[in-house]
Design an enzyme around this catalytic site. Structure first.
Site, mmCIF file in Angstrom:
data_model
loop_
_atom_site.group_PDB
_atom_site.id
_atom_site.type_symbol
_atom_site.label_atom_id
_atom_site.label_comp_id
_atom_site.label_asym_id
_atom_site.label_seq_id
_atom_site.Cartn_x
_atom_site.Cartn_y
_atom_site.Cartn_z
ATOM 1 N N PHE A 129 0.855 -1.189 0.000
ATOM 2 C CA PHE A 129 0.000 0.000 0.000
ATOM 3 C C PHE A 129 0.893 1.242 0.000
ATOM 4 C CE2 PHE A 129 -2.916 3.097 1.921
ATOM 5 C CZ PHE A 129 -4.050 2.885 1.143
ATOM 6 N N ASP A 145 1.589 -4.369 8.902
ATOM 7 C CA ASP A 145 0.405 -3.526 8.741
ATOM 8 C C ASP A 145 -0.802 -4.462 8.639
ATOM 9 O OD1 ASP A 145 -1.681 -1.920 7.791
ATOM 10 O OD2 ASP A 145 -0.328 -0.626 6.639
ATOM 11 N N TYR A 183 -11.294 1.711 10.683
ATOM 12 C CA TYR A 183 -12.517 1.977 9.900
ATOM 13 C C TYR A 183 -12.823 0.919 8.849
ATOM 14 C CZ TYR A 183 -8.843 4.086 6.995
ATOM 15 O OH TYR A 183 -7.693 4.310 6.295
ATOM 16 N N LYS A 184 -11.985 -0.113 8.737
ATOM 17 C CA LYS A 184 -12.233 -1.149 7.730
ATOM 18 C C LYS A 184 -13.053 -2.274 8.380
ATOM 19 C CE LYS A 184 -8.356 0.404 4.986
ATOM 20 N NZ LYS A 184 -6.913 0.311 4.705
ATOM 21 N N ARG A 222 -12.529 -4.781 -6.849
ATOM 22 C CA ARG A 222 -12.245 -5.369 -5.543
ATOM 23 C C ARG A 222 -13.538 -5.546 -4.755
ATOM 24 N NH1 ARG A 222 -8.442 -2.390 -1.079
ATOM 25 N NH2 ARG A 222 -10.308 -1.158 -0.811
HETATM 26 C C1 LIG Z 1 -6.208 1.480 4.374
HETATM 27 C C2 LIG Z 1 -4.748 1.306 4.572
HETATM 28 C C3 LIG Z 1 -4.002 2.286 5.232
HETATM 29 C C4 LIG Z 1 -4.653 3.585 5.592
HETATM 30 O O1 LIG Z 1 -3.841 4.444 6.312
HETATM 31 P P1 LIG Z 1 -4.486 5.792 6.875
HETATM 32 O O2 LIG Z 1 -3.396 6.431 7.596
HETATM 33 O O3 LIG Z 1 -5.655 5.387 7.726
HETATM 34 O O4 LIG Z 1 -4.990 6.575 5.727
HETATM 35 C C5 LIG Z 1 -2.664 2.028 5.501
HETATM 36 N N1 LIG Z 1 -2.095 0.871 5.102
HETATM 37 C C6 LIG Z 1 -2.799 -0.083 4.445
HETATM 38 C C7 LIG Z 1 -2.137 -1.342 4.034
HETATM 39 C C8 LIG Z 1 -4.142 0.125 4.145
HETATM 40 O O5 LIG Z 1 -4.813 -0.793 3.474
#
Ligand SMILES: *Cc1c(COP(=O)(O)O)cnc(C)c1O
Length: 413
Positions: free
Chosen positions: A127, A198, A223-224, A372
């Site tokens: 990501f 992560d 939030y996921k 997705r």
């Molecule tokens: C959604 C996601 C993030 C989001 O990071 P934010 O700081 O909340 O914007 C980070 N890493 C991964 C792998 C994600 O899927």
């Protein structure tokens, strides 16, 4: 590959041990929501709980609520609840900031524990925020750290005596491929490196056991799959062995050993409390706590079993009904290598997803060519997967996605 009828899937829904959780969420009529991996659905308890925090705790309690409503301990309290979900010891998880900021904090701490080493190893296709944070921190440190984003298959072999940290996302956001956390953690440790995982697409989605797997550091999203609401605070994990050796690259008053002594010099609190930099976002944390409480009610094995069943159903139905329509499975076929999402490649992925959304089937598009679909077993039924594939087939066969109104979209995909 077994073929199904909708009536058979209704039967599976009737026998589903998790079926009762669906009514715990607000789900808009006419929508099949396959995007709970981007923004989880709203738990029905959240509005009243947040309203109480606003009206009673803030409105009436005012500043007294920091003590009387337990606001000040909320990040650690919700952290301890999350620790149960993550297979972590009490006192090793803190809710704070965003995932990106927590990556910065813990990557900095991990690098400080490996002062002679200059490589941060990550995965090509990780990501972007994970790579950006690592690049930014390396530049800020000015000590010659470099970020090597290598292909997934090459990860284990690239670890060497220059590697300080292996920085990986457990479940890839595009393909849904899930790494073997225990094996890669062992490989990193064998090379003398530390790991930072992560868990953005893992927490609340797949079984985790950070303590058993020997993980050093981890971060993740609220939030996921944890259904904490848009922009919910994130979490961070520090293994007990590192808690007394944390040299974080950010220091703030909430991480001080005695914040209300207002001393001029920084003295870190013990353990993960030091990673709480500033004042916690109480209202957002309140919403997150509802999602975490809900997740703790679920049997993780039943959750994983249903996630795999729904994912396989989606893969099979697409293979049966959308053959020859240019969809290519982009997720691993083997369930144990998949997180809780299924992705497909399609040359017109963006307008196809817009056409699906226009008909109430909400997934998301990831550039340049990914459709997705997040699989959230708490509120998805087997028939939802059937209905979604029916719409997908119709959109592809009719070519309705070529309508120019599906070509334009908002900033967020
Ligand atoms: C959604 C996601 C993030 C989001 O990071 P934010 O700081 O909340 O914007 C980070 N890493 C991964 C792998 C994600 O899927």
């Amino acid at each position: 590959m077994r073929s199904w009828t909708r009536a058979e899937l209704e039967g599976l829904d009737r026998e589903d041990p998790l079926a009762g959780f669906r009514s715990r969420f607000h789900l808009p009529a006419g929508v099949v929501y396959l995007d709970g991996n981007s923004l989880g659905a709203l738990p029905v308890d959240t509005p009243a709980r947040v309203a109480r925090a606003v009206q009673a705790e803030w409105g009436e309690g005012l500043i007294r609520s920091w003590n009387d409503a337990g606001w000040i301990d909320q990040p650690a309290r919700v952290g301890d609840k999350l620790a149960r979900l993550l297979g972590a010891a009490p006192g090793s998880v803190m809710v704070a900031d965003s995932t990106s900021i927590n990556l910065f904090k813990l990557l900095g701490a991990a690098l400080a524990l490996r002062p002679g080493r200059r490589r941060i190893v990550s995965e090509a296709g990780n990501f972007p925020t994970d790579l950006y944070v690592a690049q930014g921190l390396a530049a800020l440190l000015g000590q010659g750290h470099r970020v090597d984003a290598v292909a997934s298959e090459a990860l284990a072999d690239t670890l060497d005596d220059q590697t300080a940290v292996l920085l990986l996302t457990h479940v890839n956001y595009r393909s849904g491929r899930m790494h073997d956390m225990a094996a890669l953690t062992r490989a990193a440790h064998a090379a003398g490196a530390l790991v930072l995982w992560d868990l953005a697409h893992s927490a609340g989605a797949v079984p985790l056991n950070l303590a058993r797997d020997g993980v050093d550091f981890a971060v993740g999203c609220g939030y996921k799959f944890l259904n904490g609401g848009p922009g919910a605070p994130a979490f961070l994990y520090v293994a007990p062995v590192w808690q007394d050796h944390l040299q974080l690259p950010l220091a703030g008053w909430m991480g001080h050993a005695d914040p209300f002594a207002f001393q001029a010099d920084y003295r870190p609190a013990s353990g993960v409390q030091a990673a709480q930099i500033g004042t916690p976002a109480v209202l957002s944390l309140t919403a997150l706590e509802v999602g975490v409480d809900l997740a703790l009610e679920v049997d993780p094995r039943a959750l994983r079993a249903k996630s795999l069943r729904l994912s396989e159903l989606l893969i099979d139905l697409v293979a049966q009904r959308c053959a020859g329509l240019e969809l290519v499975l982009a997720s691993p076929v083997a369930g144990e290598q998949r997180g809780s999402q299924v992705s497909f490649l399609h040359p017109a992925a963006y307008p196809v997803m817009q056409a699906l959304i226009a008909q109430g089937v909400i997934g998301d598009y990831r550039a340049p060519d990914i459709l997705r679909f997040g699989i959230t077993p708490l509120y998805l039924r087997h028939v939802d997967i059937w209905d979604a594939v029916e719409v997908l087939e119709a959109v592809l066969r009719s070519g309705s996605f070529r309508d120019p109104r599906h070509a334009r979209g908002g900033k967020v995909t």
